[in-house]
Design a protein around this motif. Sequence first.
Motif, PDB file in Angstrom:
ATOM      1  N   UNK A  54       3.495   6.168  -5.393  1.00  0.00           N
ATOM      2  CA  UNK A  54       3.468   6.344  -6.844  1.00  0.00           C
ATOM      3  C   UNK A  54       2.287   7.220  -7.271  1.00  0.00           C
ATOM      4  N   UNK A  55       1.179   7.092  -6.551  1.00  0.00           N
ATOM      5  CA  UNK A  55      -0.036   7.837  -6.904  1.00  0.00           C
ATOM      6  C   UNK A  55      -0.058   9.225  -6.278  1.00  0.00           C
ATOM      7  N   UNK A  56       0.895   9.506  -5.387  1.00  0.00           N
ATOM      8  CA  UNK A  56       0.922  10.806  -4.732  1.00  0.00           C
ATOM      9  C   UNK A  56      -0.216  10.981  -3.751  1.00  0.00           C
ATOM     10  N   UNK A  57      -0.570   9.895  -3.054  1.00  0.00           N
ATOM     11  CA  UNK A  57      -1.665   9.957  -2.102  1.00  0.00           C
ATOM     12  C   UNK A  57      -1.265   9.199  -0.846  1.00  0.00           C
ATOM     13  N   UNK A  58      -2.211   8.988   0.061  1.00  0.00           N
ATOM     14  CA  UNK A  58      -1.929   8.280   1.304  1.00  0.00           C
ATOM     15  C   UNK A  58      -2.349   6.820   1.195  1.00  0.00           C
ATOM     16  N   UNK A  59      -1.793   5.987   2.073  1.00  0.00           N
ATOM     17  CA  UNK A  59      -2.149   4.569   2.062  1.00  0.00           C
ATOM     18  C   UNK A  59      -3.632   4.383   2.374  1.00  0.00           C
ATOM     19  N   UNK A  60      -4.221   5.344   3.052  1.00  0.00           N
ATOM     20  CA  UNK A  60      -5.629   5.237   3.398  1.00  0.00           C
ATOM     21  C   UNK A  60      -6.508   5.210   2.156  1.00  0.00           C
ATOM     22  N   UNK A  61      -6.018   5.794   1.064  1.00  0.00           N
ATOM     23  CA  UNK A  61      -6.810   5.846  -0.171  1.00  0.00           C
ATOM     24  C   UNK A  61      -7.109   4.442  -0.681  1.00  0.00           C
ATOM     25  N   UNK A  62      -6.147   3.529  -0.515  1.00  0.00           N
ATOM     26  CA  UNK A  62      -6.362   2.139  -0.958  1.00  0.00           C
ATOM     27  C   UNK A  62      -7.544   1.535  -0.224  1.00  0.00           C
ATOM     28  N   UNK A  63      -7.578   1.718   1.098  1.00  0.00           N
ATOM     29  CA  UNK A  63      -8.639   1.122   1.903  1.00  0.00           C
ATOM     30  C   UNK A  63      -9.971   1.850   1.711  1.00  0.00           C
ATOM     31  N   UNK A  64      -9.899   3.149   1.455  1.00  0.00           N
ATOM     32  CA  UNK A  64     -11.119   3.922   1.221  1.00  0.00           C
ATOM     33  C   UNK A  64     -11.821   3.471  -0.050  1.00  0.00           C
ATOM     34  N   UNK A  65     -11.035   3.256  -1.115  1.00  0.00           N
ATOM     35  CA  UNK A  65     -11.624   2.919  -2.410  1.00  0.00           C
ATOM     36  C   UNK A  65     -11.881   1.429  -2.595  1.00  0.00           C
ATOM     37  N   UNK A  66     -11.045   0.578  -1.970  1.00  0.00           N
ATOM     38  CA  UNK A  66     -11.125  -0.854  -2.267  1.00  0.00           C
ATOM     39  C   UNK A  66     -11.393  -1.731  -1.044  1.00  0.00           C
ATOM     40  N   UNK A  67     -11.384  -1.139   0.143  1.00  0.00           N
ATOM     41  CA  UNK A  67     -11.666  -1.895   1.349  1.00  0.00           C
ATOM     42  C   UNK A  67     -10.465  -2.634   1.893  1.00  0.00           C
ATOM     43  N   UNK A  68      -9.626  -3.132   1.003  1.00  0.00           N
ATOM     44  CA  UNK A  68      -8.446  -3.897   1.405  1.00  0.00           C
ATOM     45  C   UNK A  68      -7.537  -4.049   0.196  1.00  0.00           C
ATOM     46  N   UNK A  86       0.833  -1.206   0.000  1.00  0.00           N
ATOM     47  CA  UNK A  86       0.000   0.000   0.000  1.00  0.00           C
ATOM     48  C   UNK A  86       0.871   1.261   0.000  1.00  0.00           C
ATOM     49  N   UNK A  87       1.985   1.206   0.711  1.00  0.00           N
ATOM     50  CA  UNK A  87       2.870   2.383   0.769  1.00  0.00           C
ATOM     51  C   UNK A  87       3.463   2.698  -0.609  1.00  0.00           C
ATOM     52  N   UNK A  88       3.939   1.664  -1.310  1.00  0.00           N
ATOM     53  CA  UNK A  88       4.542   1.897  -2.623  1.00  0.00           C
ATOM     54  C   UNK A  88       3.498   2.413  -3.612  1.00  0.00           C
ATOM     55  N   UNK A  89       2.335   1.791  -3.609  1.00  0.00           N
ATOM     56  CA  UNK A  89       1.280   2.206  -4.533  1.00  0.00           C
ATOM     57  C   UNK A  89       0.836   3.631  -4.240  1.00  0.00           C
ATOM     58  N   UNK A  90       0.665   3.940  -2.962  1.00  0.00           N
ATOM     59  CA  UNK A  90       0.233   5.286  -2.579  1.00  0.00           C
ATOM     60  C   UNK A  90       1.281   6.327  -2.947  1.00  0.00           C
TER      61      UNK A  90
END
Length: 241
Positions: A27-41, A21-25
């Motif tokens: 790269x996207x210029x956002x926070x790791x929370x965005x992954x869980x907000x949009x996809x749940x997990x 989640x950290x690497x993806x976030x």
Amino acid sequence: MELIHIAARLLAEEGPESMSTRRIATEAGTSTMAVYTHFGSMSGLVREIVHEGFARLASNFDRITWTDDPVADLALFGRAYRHTAVSNAHLYSVMFGGLSLAGFELSEEDRQFGRYTMVRVVECAARCIAAGRFTATDEMLTAHHMWLGMHGLVTLELGDYLIEPCDADRCFESQLVTLMVGEGDDAAAATESVRASVDRFAAEVLAEPAPEPEDEPEPDSELEPDKKVRKRSARRETRVG
């Protein structure tokens, strides 16, 4: 969504070790929370990545045009399938359950999404039968034979099992002809059609899509209303024609 494209790219280019989640976030210029907000997990994100992989396959299939040689068209689907898999090796493994990430498991819905990408292959198989090239009578089964043959070859290729004298390229070209003959095509005709698909692969599947034409600017407001209408009508007629 950008997160999906970034995650799919990282998986395809760098493998599962890049999937955090950290690497993806980052790269996207956002926070790791965005992954869980949009996809749940992370598992939810992986599911969307699987769909993205099949969307890439469908996009390459959509570049293929029908010609008066349906067997060459079908061979081109085989080339597009192999190209998509080899270009997205790690992604391909997840798409078919060969690689598990974040506890993700394929559902029947995921598998049905993948099966749907084969619709145009079934249509092409039906055209081969209608043209009298294939003696087979079940286009669905013919399309599955094509899928089985390509998937098996690609799986061995990605595992580095295909080496000289039976390297991946040699096996692939031979496999295409064998599949066509197996469905009832004449060996010489099948060989010629497979050969004809080679140049088309570069021209249709590998070529960058043409940019969308830009909309013409609206007429100047100083134009009289009837002139605006005539100009808009002329544009519509040009596009239809």
